[in-house]
Every structure is written in structure tokens, then in C-alpha cells.
Design a protein around this motif. Structure first.
Motif, PDB file in Angstrom:
ATOM      1  N   SER A   1      15.180  11.921 -10.909  1.00  0.00           N
ATOM      2  CA  SER A   1      13.919  11.779 -10.169  1.00  0.00           C
ATOM      3  C   SER A   1      13.569  10.338  -9.832  1.00  0.00           C
ATOM      4  O   SER A   1      12.616  10.093  -9.076  1.00  0.00           O
ATOM      5  N   GLU A   2      14.289   9.367 -10.381  1.00  0.00           N
ATOM      6  CA  GLU A   2      13.873   7.971 -10.231  1.00  0.00           C
ATOM      7  C   GLU A   2      13.869   7.524  -8.772  1.00  0.00           C
ATOM      8  O   GLU A   2      12.953   6.830  -8.330  1.00  0.00           O
ATOM      9  N   VAL A   3      14.881   7.911  -8.013  1.00  0.00           N
ATOM     10  CA  VAL A   3      14.936   7.491  -6.610  1.00  0.00           C
ATOM     11  C   VAL A   3      13.816   8.151  -5.817  1.00  0.00           C
ATOM     12  O   VAL A   3      13.177   7.512  -4.962  1.00  0.00           O
ATOM     13  N   LEU A   4      13.545   9.431  -6.104  1.00  0.00           N
ATOM     14  CA  LEU A   4      12.440  10.109  -5.428  1.00  0.00           C
ATOM     15  C   LEU A   4      11.121   9.404  -5.722  1.00  0.00           C
ATOM     16  O   LEU A   4      10.314   9.164  -4.820  1.00  0.00           O
ATOM     17  N   LEU A   5      10.889   9.083  -7.000  1.00  0.00           N
ATOM     18  CA  LEU A   5       9.656   8.411  -7.387  1.00  0.00           C
ATOM     19  C   LEU A   5       9.563   7.036  -6.742  1.00  0.00           C
ATOM     20  O   LEU A   5       8.492   6.627  -6.269  1.00  0.00           O
ATOM     21  N   ALA A   6      10.676   6.326  -6.715  1.00  0.00           N
ATOM     22  CA  ALA A   6      10.699   5.003  -6.087  1.00  0.00           C
ATOM     23  C   ALA A   6      10.313   5.102  -4.615  1.00  0.00           C
ATOM     24  O   ALA A   6       9.528   4.282  -4.106  1.00  0.00           O
ATOM     25  N   GLU A   7      10.847   6.107  -3.929  1.00  0.00           N
ATOM     26  CA  GLU A   7      10.547   6.260  -2.498  1.00  0.00           C
ATOM     27  C   GLU A   7       9.094   6.643  -2.275  1.00  0.00           C
ATOM     28  O   GLU A   7       8.442   6.135  -1.341  1.00  0.00           O
ATOM     29  N   VAL A   8       8.562   7.530  -3.122  1.00  0.00           N
ATOM     30  CA  VAL A   8       7.154   7.923  -2.996  1.00  0.00           C
ATOM     31  C   VAL A   8       6.252   6.714  -3.214  1.00  0.00           C
ATOM     32  O   VAL A   8       5.310   6.468  -2.444  1.00  0.00           O
ATOM     33  N   MET A   9       6.534   5.927  -4.248  1.00  0.00           N
ATOM     34  CA  MET A   9       5.713   4.744  -4.510  1.00  0.00           C
ATOM     35  C   MET A   9       5.871   3.715  -3.392  1.00  0.00           C
ATOM     36  O   MET A   9       4.892   3.049  -3.010  1.00  0.00           O
ATOM     37  N   GLY A  10       7.092   3.585  -2.891  1.00  0.00           N
ATOM     38  CA  GLY A  10       7.319   2.640  -1.800  1.00  0.00           C
ATOM     39  C   GLY A  10       6.568   3.014  -0.538  1.00  0.00           C
ATOM     40  O   GLY A  10       6.239   2.149   0.282  1.00  0.00           O
ATOM     41  N   ASP A  11       6.280   4.309  -0.383  1.00  0.00           N
ATOM     42  CA  ASP A  11       5.510   4.773   0.777  1.00  0.00           C
ATOM     43  C   ASP A  11       4.013   4.628   0.567  1.00  0.00           C
ATOM     44  O   ASP A  11       3.294   4.139   1.448  1.00  0.00           O
ATOM     45  N   ILE A  12       3.514   5.049  -0.617  1.00  0.00           N
ATOM     46  CA  ILE A  12       2.060   5.177  -0.766  1.00  0.00           C
ATOM     47  C   ILE A  12       1.376   3.888  -1.188  1.00  0.00           C
ATOM     48  O   ILE A  12       0.241   3.620  -0.782  1.00  0.00           O
ATOM     49  N   LEU A  13       2.010   3.061  -2.016  1.00  0.00           N
ATOM     50  CA  LEU A  13       1.328   1.847  -2.484  1.00  0.00           C
ATOM     51  C   LEU A  13       0.940   0.905  -1.342  1.00  0.00           C
ATOM     52  O   LEU A  13      -0.195   0.386  -1.333  1.00  0.00           O
ATOM     53  N   PRO A  14       1.818   0.676  -0.356  1.00  0.00           N
ATOM     54  CA  PRO A  14       1.397  -0.179   0.756  1.00  0.00           C
ATOM     55  C   PRO A  14       0.222   0.388   1.549  1.00  0.00           C
ATOM     56  O   PRO A  14      -0.523  -0.374   2.180  1.00  0.00           O
ATOM     57  N   GLU A  15       0.039   1.710   1.526  1.00  0.00           N
ATOM     58  CA  GLU A  15      -1.109   2.313   2.206  1.00  0.00           C
ATOM     59  C   GLU A  15      -2.422   1.866   1.567  1.00  0.00           C
ATOM     60  O   GLU A  15      -3.484   1.931   2.207  1.00  0.00           O
ATOM     61  N   PHE A  16      -2.346   1.418   0.321  1.00  0.00           N
ATOM     62  CA  PHE A  16      -3.520   0.917  -0.391  1.00  0.00           C
ATOM     63  C   PHE A  16      -3.477  -0.611  -0.510  1.00  0.00           C
ATOM     64  O   PHE A  16      -4.069  -1.188  -1.412  1.00  0.00           O
ATOM     65  N   HIS A  17      -2.726  -1.225   0.401  1.00  0.00           N
ATOM     66  CA  HIS A  17      -2.647  -2.684   0.523  1.00  0.00           C
ATOM     67  C   HIS A  17      -2.030  -3.340  -0.713  1.00  0.00           C
ATOM     68  O   HIS A  17      -2.394  -4.468  -1.076  1.00  0.00           O
ATOM     69  N   LEU A  18      -1.101  -2.627  -1.351  1.00  0.00           N
ATOM     70  CA  LEU A  18      -0.334  -3.169  -2.468  1.00  0.00           C
ATOM     71  C   LEU A  18       1.134  -3.171  -2.040  1.00  0.00           C
ATOM     72  O   LEU A  18       1.806  -2.139  -2.133  1.00  0.00           O
ATOM     73  N   PRO A  19       1.633  -4.295  -1.546  1.00  0.00           N
ATOM     74  CA  PRO A  19       3.025  -4.356  -1.080  1.00  0.00           C
ATOM     75  C   PRO A  19       3.998  -3.912  -2.166  1.00  0.00           C
ATOM     76  O   PRO A  19       3.899  -4.350  -3.327  1.00  0.00           O
ATOM     77  N   PHE A  20       4.925  -3.025  -1.796  1.00  0.00           N
ATOM     78  CA  PHE A  20       5.844  -2.463  -2.780  1.00  0.00           C
ATOM     79  C   PHE A  20       7.008  -1.821  -2.042  1.00  0.00           C
ATOM     80  O   PHE A  20       6.865  -1.352  -0.915  1.00  0.00           O
ATOM     81  N   SER A  21       8.160  -1.800  -2.703  1.00  0.00           N
ATOM     82  CA  SER A  21       9.331  -1.153  -2.120  1.00  0.00           C
ATOM     83  C   SER A  21      10.004  -0.263  -3.164  1.00  0.00           C
ATOM     84  O   SER A  21       9.837  -0.467  -4.375  1.00  0.00           O
ATOM     85  N   ALA A  22      10.770   0.689  -2.682  1.00  0.00           N
ATOM     86  CA  ALA A  22      11.513   1.558  -3.592  1.00  0.00           C
ATOM     87  C   ALA A  22      12.458   0.744  -4.466  1.00  0.00           C
ATOM     88  O   ALA A  22      12.591   1.002  -5.668  1.00  0.00           O
ATOM     89  N   GLN A  23      13.104  -0.250  -3.891  1.00  0.00           N
ATOM     90  CA  GLN A  23      14.039  -1.065  -4.662  1.00  0.00           C
ATOM     91  C   GLN A  23      13.315  -1.842  -5.756  1.00  0.00           C
ATOM     92  O   GLN A  23      13.852  -2.042  -6.849  1.00  0.00           O
ATOM     93  N   GLN A  24      12.086  -2.230  -5.498  1.00  0.00           N
ATOM     94  CA  GLN A  24      11.305  -2.956  -6.495  1.00  0.00           C
ATOM     95  C   GLN A  24      11.036  -2.082  -7.714  1.00  0.00           C
ATOM     96  O   GLN A  24      11.087  -2.550  -8.858  1.00  0.00           O
ATOM     97  N   TYR A  25      10.771  -0.798  -7.465  1.00  0.00           N
ATOM     98  CA  TYR A  25      10.588   0.110  -8.599  1.00  0.00           C
ATOM     99  C   TYR A  25      11.859   0.173  -9.439  1.00  0.00           C
ATOM    100  O   TYR A  25      11.822   0.073 -10.668  1.00  0.00           O
ATOM    101  N   MET A  26      12.991   0.327  -8.784  1.00  0.00           N
ATOM    102  CA  MET A  26      14.256   0.461  -9.504  1.00  0.00           C
ATOM    103  C   MET A  26      14.602  -0.819 -10.259  1.00  0.00           C
ATOM    104  O   MET A  26      15.152  -0.775 -11.363  1.00  0.00           O
ATOM    105  N   ASP A  27      14.266  -1.959  -9.696  1.00  0.00           N
ATOM    106  CA  ASP A  27      14.624  -3.240 -10.309  1.00  0.00           C
ATOM    107  C   ASP A  27      13.678  -3.660 -11.433  1.00  0.00           C
ATOM    108  O   ASP A  27      14.108  -4.293 -12.408  1.00  0.00           O
ATOM    109  N   GLU A  28      12.403  -3.313 -11.297  1.00  0.00           N
ATOM    110  CA  GLU A  28      11.393  -3.910 -12.173  1.00  0.00           C
ATOM    111  C   GLU A  28      10.581  -2.914 -13.001  1.00  0.00           C
ATOM    112  O   GLU A  28      10.100  -3.277 -14.084  1.00  0.00           O
ATOM    113  N   PHE A  29      10.456  -1.688 -12.532  1.00  0.00           N
ATOM    114  CA  PHE A  29       9.439  -0.817 -13.130  1.00  0.00           C
ATOM    115  C   PHE A  29       9.943   0.549 -13.594  1.00  0.00           C
ATOM    116  O   PHE A  29       9.129   1.421 -13.901  1.00  0.00           O
TER     117      PHE A  29
END
Length: 225
Positions: free
Chosen positions: A20-48
């Protein structure tokens, strides 16, 4: 005291049982920027990977801007809803995990996750792994303690009726491996990224779920000596 042959196996969920990690990364990469928090799927995989969602948001808020209380609840609800949709449509078990669980059928097992219980249940239902665990699910949201705090694994072990040294933690993320070691348990690190991540001292590193039954058997033999 339970014998070594009855090691209690405490499995992380995301990235350990289910892919599920890639799915979660992609979901976060999509929704967080909608709330003005810059984020990418790769950032989740690398850092979080494996980190509590609220902690991720708080880290981003410290870097960019603070959300209002209602905004956070809207963000989290949206993330959970999108993730459930993706999981039910796309989620699969970690390769080799279903067979490994069958081979380990004689061991008591539980899922111990930083995710909320509905997400754990959705993951197990979507991948048909739920029969291995029944209702032996321990969520950080229910117990109000999150990895890397070792108390999450300790509470799960106690509820299962096992002492820490009678348990084996199986986890793919650094926060979970750290929690298991600090809890005084045996730890198997399912290291999906051996070229990038080092298995900590004290943990056993494997690279594929099909190695898990052999690793458990070796641990049992070592403890029995």
C-alpha cells in the motif's frame, strides 16, 4: 512461559503485509498540495514511510504554513476516503506474503499498525489476508500510541498473552523496526530497499516475504539452544 516454538508474530500492515505504500504516497502527493502543503509521492517514500499522518502534516506545517483545525480534519477525511477507494480497487498483498503466512500457520499472529483500524480491515479484506489474523488487530489510533514508541508493540504483546522476548516483530519501516527493538522483541526487517536502507543492528534483514518462514525457524532454533 510460552515455549520458543510458539513465538507470537506481530506484523506491521502497510508495506509489510500489503503493498500500500505507493498508493498512499500517491494519494498524499495529490491531496497535500491542495491544502497548500507542497509534497510529492517520492518524498513520502524517501522521508515518511510508516510515519503517523498527523506527524507528516505537522512537519510540513513547520516548513510551509499552518492549517486551521477544521482544515486538518477535512484533509485527513479526504485522504482516508481517497485511500480506501484506491485500496479496494488496486491493493495487493506483498509478493510471497500469502504463502509465508500459510507456512507460519502454527504461530499466533496479530497486526500492529500506525494506521486506524478501518484502514487495517480494508487492507486485509482487499487482499484476502484477514483469516490469518481474525480480530487480532492493534491500531495506534485505538491504543493512542504510535511507532516508534515501543509501547504500541508492548501493548499488543500483552493483549496476546506474550512477553516481549516471546514475540517477533515483522516490519518494513524504520519507525517499526526501531519500536520493536526498543520493546525488547526479536525483529525481522523486511527491507524492500537494500541498496538504500541498512537493517539496524539487532534486527534480522530479509528482502522478500518468502524468506520469512526460514528466518522464523532459525530464530526458534537459536532460542531453543
Amino acid at each position: 512461559m510460552n515455549t520458543p516454538t510458539s513465538f507470537c508474530l506481530l506484523f506491521d500492515c502497510d508495506g509489510t503485509l500489503v503493498d500500500s505504500e505507493v498508493l498512499l504516497a500517491e494519494v498524499m502527493g495529490d491531496i497535500l498540495p491542495e491544502f497548500h502543503l507542497p509534497f510529492s509521492a517520492q518524498q513520502y517514500m524517501d522521508e515518511f514511510r510508516g510515519v503517523r499522518f498527523q506527524t507528516i502534516v505537522q512537519t510540513l506545517e513547520s516548513r510551509f504554513q499552518t492549517l486551521g483545525k477544521d482544515e486538518f480534519f477535512t484533509l485527513e477525511a479526504g485522504m482516508r476516503a481517497r485511500m480506501e477507494t484506491r485500496m479496494r480497487a488496486e491493493l495487493v498483498a506483498i509478493p510471497g506474503m500469502s504463502d509465508a503466512l500459510e507456512l507460519l500457520s502454527s504461530h499466533p499472529k496479530a497486526v500492529v499498525s500506525n494506521g486506524p483500524e478501518p484502514k487495517i480491515r480494508c487492507a486485509l479484506e482487499s487482499t484476502h489476508l484477514g483469516h490469518h489474523f481474525a480480530d487480532r488487530l492493534f491500531s495506534a489510533y485505538t491504543l493512542n500510541v504510535w511507532k516508534p514508541d515501543p509501547e504500541l508493540y508492548r501493548k499488543a504483546a500483552s493483549a496476546m498473552g506474550y512477553a516481549p522476548h516471546e514475540c517477533v516483530v515483522i516490519d518494513d519501516a524504520a519507525v517499526g523496526v526501531e519500536a520493536g527493538l526498543a520493546a525488547g522483541m526479536h525483529v525481522i526487517h523486511l527491507n524492500h530497499f537494500p541498496n538504500e536502507e541498512v537493517t539496524p543492528a539487532g534486527a534480522i534483514g530479509i528482502h522478500h516475504a518468502n524468506e520469512l518462514p526460514t528466518a522464523i525457524a532459525r530464530l526458534t532454533a537459536q532460542v531453543a539452544v
